[in-house]
Design an enzyme around this catalytic site. Structure first.
Site, PDB file in Angstrom:
ATOM      1  N   GLY A  12       0.789  -1.222   0.000  1.00 33.44           N
ATOM      2  CA  GLY A  12       0.000   0.000   0.000  1.00 33.44           C
ATOM      3  C   GLY A  12       0.822   1.273   0.000  1.00 33.44           C
ATOM      4  O   GLY A  12       0.339   2.321   0.425  1.00 33.44           O
ATOM      5  N   MET A  94      -3.147  -6.400  -7.852  1.00 34.11           N
ATOM      6  CA  MET A  94      -2.556  -7.382  -8.759  1.00 34.11           C
ATOM      7  C   MET A  94      -3.574  -8.404  -9.266  1.00 34.11           C
ATOM      8  O   MET A  94      -3.377  -9.617  -9.156  1.00 34.11           O
ATOM      9  CB  MET A  94      -1.375  -8.082  -8.068  1.00 34.11           C
ATOM     10  CG  MET A  94      -0.288  -7.128  -7.606  1.00 34.11           C
ATOM     11  SD  MET A  94       0.353  -6.061  -8.920  1.00 34.11           S
ATOM     12  CE  MET A  94       1.255  -7.258  -9.895  1.00 34.11           C
ATOM     13  N   ARG A  95      -4.645  -7.890  -9.826  1.00 37.05           N
ATOM     14  CA  ARG A  95      -5.647  -8.745 -10.459  1.00 37.05           C
ATOM     15  C   ARG A  95      -5.991  -8.156 -11.814  1.00 37.05           C
ATOM     16  O   ARG A  95      -6.138  -6.934 -11.940  1.00 37.05           O
ATOM     17  CB  ARG A  95      -6.932  -8.817  -9.630  1.00 37.05           C
ATOM     18  CG  ARG A  95      -6.778  -9.349  -8.220  1.00 37.05           C
ATOM     19  CD  ARG A  95      -6.504 -10.824  -8.147  1.00 37.05           C
ATOM     20  NE  ARG A  95      -7.567 -11.582  -8.786  1.00 37.05           N
ATOM     21  CZ  ARG A  95      -7.462 -12.879  -9.093  1.00 37.05           C
ATOM     22  NH1 ARG A  95      -6.352 -13.521  -8.839  1.00 37.05           N
ATOM     23  NH2 ARG A  95      -8.460 -13.511  -9.660  1.00 37.05           N
ATOM     24  N   ILE A  96      -6.112  -9.012 -12.820  1.00 37.55           N
ATOM     25  CA  ILE A  96      -6.599  -8.559 -14.116  1.00 37.55           C
ATOM     26  C   ILE A  96      -8.119  -8.526 -14.033  1.00 37.55           C
ATOM     27  O   ILE A  96      -8.753  -9.513 -13.664  1.00 37.55           O
ATOM     28  CB  ILE A  96      -6.109  -9.481 -15.250  1.00 37.55           C
ATOM     29  CG1 ILE A  96      -4.579  -9.377 -15.363  1.00 37.55           C
ATOM     30  CG2 ILE A  96      -6.781  -9.108 -16.562  1.00 37.55           C
ATOM     31  CD1 ILE A  96      -3.970 -10.331 -16.363  1.00 37.55           C
ATOM     32  N   HIS A 113       1.181   2.027 -13.697  1.00 41.63           N
ATOM     33  CA  HIS A 113       1.953   0.902 -14.235  1.00 41.63           C
ATOM     34  C   HIS A 113       3.429   1.285 -14.233  1.00 41.63           C
ATOM     35  O   HIS A 113       3.770   2.398 -14.640  1.00 41.63           O
ATOM     36  CB  HIS A 113       1.481   0.588 -15.663  1.00 41.63           C
ATOM     37  CG  HIS A 113       2.196  -0.575 -16.264  1.00 41.63           C
ATOM     38  ND1 HIS A 113       1.956  -1.870 -15.879  1.00 41.63           N
ATOM     39  CD2 HIS A 113       3.177  -0.624 -17.199  1.00 41.63           C
ATOM     40  CE1 HIS A 113       2.750  -2.676 -16.565  1.00 41.63           C
ATOM     41  NE2 HIS A 113       3.504  -1.942 -17.368  1.00 41.63           N
ATOM     42  N   GLU A 147      -8.485  -3.802 -22.251  1.00 42.50           N
ATOM     43  CA  GLU A 147      -7.184  -4.290 -22.719  1.00 42.50           C
ATOM     44  C   GLU A 147      -6.115  -3.881 -21.709  1.00 42.50           C
ATOM     45  O   GLU A 147      -5.979  -2.704 -21.376  1.00 42.50           O
ATOM     46  CB  GLU A 147      -6.855  -3.711 -24.104  1.00 42.50           C
ATOM     47  CG  GLU A 147      -5.645  -4.359 -24.729  1.00 42.50           C
ATOM     48  CD  GLU A 147      -5.375  -3.882 -26.147  1.00 42.50           C
ATOM     49  OE1 GLU A 147      -4.353  -4.296 -26.708  1.00 42.50           O
ATOM     50  OE2 GLU A 147      -6.182  -3.084 -26.685  1.00 42.50           O
ATOM     51  N   LEU A 148      -5.352  -4.859 -21.229  1.00 49.57           N
ATOM     52  CA  LEU A 148      -4.382  -4.654 -20.150  1.00 49.57           C
ATOM     53  C   LEU A 148      -3.382  -3.553 -20.484  1.00 49.57           C
ATOM     54  O   LEU A 148      -2.720  -3.604 -21.528  1.00 49.57           O
ATOM     55  CB  LEU A 148      -3.643  -5.970 -19.866  1.00 49.57           C
ATOM     56  CG  LEU A 148      -2.631  -5.943 -18.715  1.00 49.57           C
ATOM     57  CD1 LEU A 148      -3.345  -5.756 -17.388  1.00 49.57           C
ATOM     58  CD2 LEU A 148      -1.803  -7.215 -18.703  1.00 49.57           C
TER      59      LEU A 148
END
Length: 195
Positions: A12, A94-96, A113, A147-148
């Site tokens: 965090g 940390m999850r798509i 990012h 889209e990532l």
């Protein structure tokens, strides 16, 4: 008042930087905005204790308790909606996310990012930058799309790649800039919304 909900998975540190900036820069008075809640997909995320210490509401929506990404995202979305957010901030989450989740919060979802997008989407960004011989690396705040790591870029910070850098040393230098970049980008977003 514009409510901000922050999603985390780990320490965090970006969340803490945002909360501190909101206090220091008086977002409540200047931008009619405040961080109201921190949600983690990991029950043991150290950032949850930081958020509680800052007086924020905290929730855990453990992704391991759900049979599918869609079911997890639906529960996560419901937890977020309890706080009527103007903005949902991914800060080391940390999850798509599924397209349905992204659509639910369309226009209100941003991420940071650790690369200069569009370069190095996905994971292992620092090592990849070193391996490619990049002279500069950095971080990008962007809108989240299905889209990532491809949404509109809101702001970036650039750091040099130094001779002898490892992924860890470069990552630490980038993270120190993330702590300045993310609050700046959020404040600009809030201002644009007429806060």
């Amino acid at each position: 008042m514009q409510h901000i909900v922050i999603l985390i998975s780990g320490t965090g540190s970006n969340m803490a930087a945002i909360v501190q900036a909101a206090e220091r820069e008086r977002w409540a008075e200047r931008l009619s905005a405040r961080v109201t809640a921190v949600i983690s997909n990991r029950p043991q995320a150290p950032g949850l204790a930081l958020a509680r210490d800052a007086g924020l509401a905290t929730h855990v929506v453990d992704h391991q308790a759900y049979a599918s990404r869609e079911a997890f995202d639906a529960a996560l979305g419901d937890a977020i909606e309890q706080h009527a957010p103007a903005l949902v901030v991914l800060a080391g989450f940390m999850r798509i996310l599924t397209p349905g989740f992204v659509a639910r919060f369309d226009g209100r979802l941003i991420n940071i990012h650790p690369s200069l997008l569009p370069a190095f989407t996905g994971l292992h960004t620092h090592q990849r930058a070193i391996d490619m011989g990049c002279r500069f690396a950095g971080a990008t705040v962007h809108r989240v799309t299905a889209e990532l790591d491809h949404g509109d870029i809101l702001d970036q910070a650039v750091v040099p790649v130094l001779p002898g850098d490892s992924a860890a040393t470069l990552g630490a230098r980038v993270l120190s800039q993330e702590h300045l970049l993310y609050p700046r980008a959020i404040a600009a977003w809030l201002q644009e919304q007429g806060g």
